[in-house]
Enzyme design. Sequence first.
Site, mmCIF file in Angstrom:
data_model
loop_
_atom_site.group_PDB
_atom_site.id
_atom_site.type_symbol
_atom_site.label_atom_id
_atom_site.label_comp_id
_atom_site.label_asym_id
_atom_site.label_seq_id
_atom_site.Cartn_x
_atom_site.Cartn_y
_atom_site.Cartn_z
ATOM 1 N N THR A 100 0.860 -1.189 0.000
ATOM 2 C CA THR A 100 0.000 0.000 0.000
ATOM 3 C C THR A 100 0.892 1.234 0.000
ATOM 4 O O THR A 100 1.681 1.429 0.927
ATOM 5 C CB THR A 100 -0.907 -0.007 1.240
ATOM 6 O OG1 THR A 100 -1.651 -1.215 1.216
ATOM 7 C CG2 THR A 100 -1.837 1.185 1.254
ATOM 8 N N CYS A 130 -3.087 -1.885 9.000
ATOM 9 C CA CYS A 130 -3.454 -1.154 7.778
ATOM 10 C C CYS A 130 -4.264 0.117 8.025
ATOM 11 O O CYS A 130 -3.824 1.208 7.638
ATOM 12 C CB CYS A 130 -4.223 -2.084 6.851
ATOM 13 S SG CYS A 130 -3.264 -3.553 6.470
HETATM 14 C C1 UGA Z 1 -8.020 -4.216 5.907
HETATM 15 C C2 UGA Z 1 -9.003 -4.176 4.728
HETATM 16 O O1 UGA Z 1 -10.272 -4.703 5.129
HETATM 17 C C3 UGA Z 1 -8.459 -4.999 3.553
HETATM 18 O O2 UGA Z 1 -9.339 -4.871 2.437
HETATM 19 C C4 UGA Z 1 -7.077 -4.471 3.168
HETATM 20 O O3 UGA Z 1 -6.490 -5.226 2.124
HETATM 21 C C5 UGA Z 1 -6.163 -4.555 4.381
HETATM 22 O O4 UGA Z 1 -6.730 -3.776 5.457
HETATM 23 C C6 UGA Z 1 -4.819 -3.992 3.971
HETATM 24 O O5 UGA Z 1 -4.749 -2.817 3.619
HETATM 25 O O6 UGA Z 1 -3.856 -4.770 3.846
HETATM 26 P P1 UGA Z 1 -7.503 -5.960 7.864
HETATM 27 O O7 UGA Z 1 -6.597 -4.910 8.425
HETATM 28 O O8 UGA Z 1 -7.050 -7.376 7.777
HETATM 29 O O9 UGA Z 1 -7.956 -5.560 6.365
HETATM 30 O O10 UGA Z 1 -8.801 -5.981 8.803
HETATM 31 P P2 UGA Z 1 -10.347 -5.635 8.701
HETATM 32 O O11 UGA Z 1 -11.117 -6.890 8.685
HETATM 33 O O12 UGA Z 1 -10.630 -4.655 7.648
HETATM 34 O O13 UGA Z 1 -10.552 -4.972 10.137
HETATM 35 C C7 UGA Z 1 -9.831 -3.783 10.504
HETATM 36 C C8 UGA Z 1 -10.257 -3.305 11.859
HETATM 37 O O14 UGA Z 1 -11.578 -2.780 11.819
HETATM 38 C C9 UGA Z 1 -10.264 -4.384 12.958
HETATM 39 O O15 UGA Z 1 -9.734 -3.842 14.140
HETATM 40 C C10 UGA Z 1 -11.733 -4.712 13.103
HETATM 41 O O16 UGA Z 1 -12.064 -5.209 14.381
HETATM 42 C C11 UGA Z 1 -12.372 -3.353 12.844
HETATM 43 N N1 UGA Z 1 -13.773 -3.417 12.379
HETATM 44 C C12 UGA Z 1 -14.078 -3.963 11.187
HETATM 45 C C13 UGA Z 1 -14.770 -2.860 13.174
HETATM 46 O O17 UGA Z 1 -14.515 -2.327 14.269
HETATM 47 N N2 UGA Z 1 -16.064 -2.890 12.701
HETATM 48 C C14 UGA Z 1 -16.399 -3.440 11.515
HETATM 49 O O18 UGA Z 1 -17.596 -3.427 11.168
HETATM 50 C C15 UGA Z 1 -15.374 -3.997 10.737
#
Ligand code: UGA
Length: 471
Positions: free
Chosen positions: A124, A282
């Site tokens: 990224t 991320c």
């Molecule tokens: C995120 C993006 O979702 C991916 O598409 C992207 O490729 C990745 O970053 C990256 O840039 O490499 P990730 O960091 O694995 O993926 O995690 P997510 O599932 O997106 O969750 C991120 C954070 O948001 C977590 O702390 C999660 O608990 C929180 N979250 C997520 C919430 O608090 N509420 C939600 O509804 C969804």
Amino acid sequence: MSQPIQIAVVGSGYVGLVAAVCFAEIGHRVVCVDNDQKKVAALQSGDTLIHEKHLPQLLERYRNTGVRFTTDLGEATRQCDAIFIAVGTPQGENGDADLSYVEAVACEIARSLTSYKVIVEKSTVPVYTNEWIRRSIERNGVARSLFDVASNPEFLREGTAVSDFLHPDRIVVGADSEPAAALLATIYAPLTSGAYYKRPEAIAGACSAAPPPLLHTSAKSAEIVKHASNAFLALKISFINAVSNLCEATDANIEQVARGMGLDTRIGPRFLRPGIGYGGSCFPKDVAAFRSVAEQLGVDFNLLTEVEKINAEQKKRFLAKVRSALWTLRGKRIAVLGLAFKGETDDIRESPAIDLVEMLLAEGCTIAAYDPAAMKRSMAEMPASQHLCYAEDAYAAARDADALLVLTDWREFVALDLQRLYTAMRYPIVIDGRNLFDPKTMQQHGFTYISIGRPAVYPVRDLELAASAAQ
Ligand code: UGA
């Protein structure tokens, strides 16, 4: 099967390693390069280094055959047609992305470039990185005709990385040259043609029904797509967290509100789960980097500052909930369920759960923590001490606790035996930062249950006592 391409992937972190084994899975020959000799040796011997579904299976299938691991970038450059850069882009001092690893890799590639290669940025990165890579390679004396630079951002999530890679919503190819775009289209052809999904041993997922589209954009647009997507998802989370605070102030219920919003197909139901704030390697870094890019380009994007502010506040609000449930914190014994930044991963980078444990320790609490996968990493960052111990399971963490906090949305926690948890605790108070449980069920099991954006519930017995006291 379509034509196998010789691919080098530089970096063996979440994105690099997953990309390497998945490229092999769709029929290419891959060399995965990392300058960390220890990591390379571990991967060669079959250690995946990260907790990720399907990864052990794919690594076993392709290690030292379809995917070779090496520290020799020069050799990999000479052998391969496409070189994917998937090294870290950590946060710099002012929030901007630190691109020194990307630059170092570009310079090293330049030293071994003798025939045409496509260099693909998969990390990224901020807009214009593509151009900087091109300039550094040219500055190292390489003729422009010998290479192209393209951008192919990755959208995989930790925890579901392999199936996200093989079943993407879309594949974005940012290429300003035809040969580069054509090579990337060939690399992804097994996915975009749907051929991969017809294989009996293919890893199942969403694209088994319809293959993913490939979107061809300019390199700059692709760079912006990635930053804007992560920033938008972070915004969605901060937005729902702010709405959940409004629900708490009015005794409304965020689950009902989120469902009512999410049924609008323009909004959609995903990423509307309130909690203790987003974390991970991320979102925090990418929101800061995107804000910094906007600032440098003179574009007012203060909206992102607000996104970050709401996210930081969310942790403080949760701490305030714990305080208001327990009155004083010093000396209290707290059970913590979850240390990873989200469920189904062992990653604790920028984990709001870790921040909260540190805040509670600073308040003088004693903590017994449990996480299904992230304890080893947590112990390295926060060693066990007189005030912090790591428990073997959720029930052991709950033993004699004054309150139990749910900080990570592990599926395992949803299936906990509530009766056993109740019996283990000194006071049956659960403060759930991830809304994993149904308030009514918790109430029926005798808990005081406080969650996010939903009215708190108290044990039926307490309510009866309060009612009889009022008579
Ligand atoms: C995120 C993006 O979702 C991916 O598409 C992207 O490729 C990745 O970053 C990256 O840039 O490499 P990730 O960091 O694995 O993926 O995690 P997510 O599932 O997106 O969750 C991120 C954070 O948001 C977590 O702390 C999660 O608990 C929180 N979250 C997520 C919430 O608090 N509420 C939600 O509804 C969804």
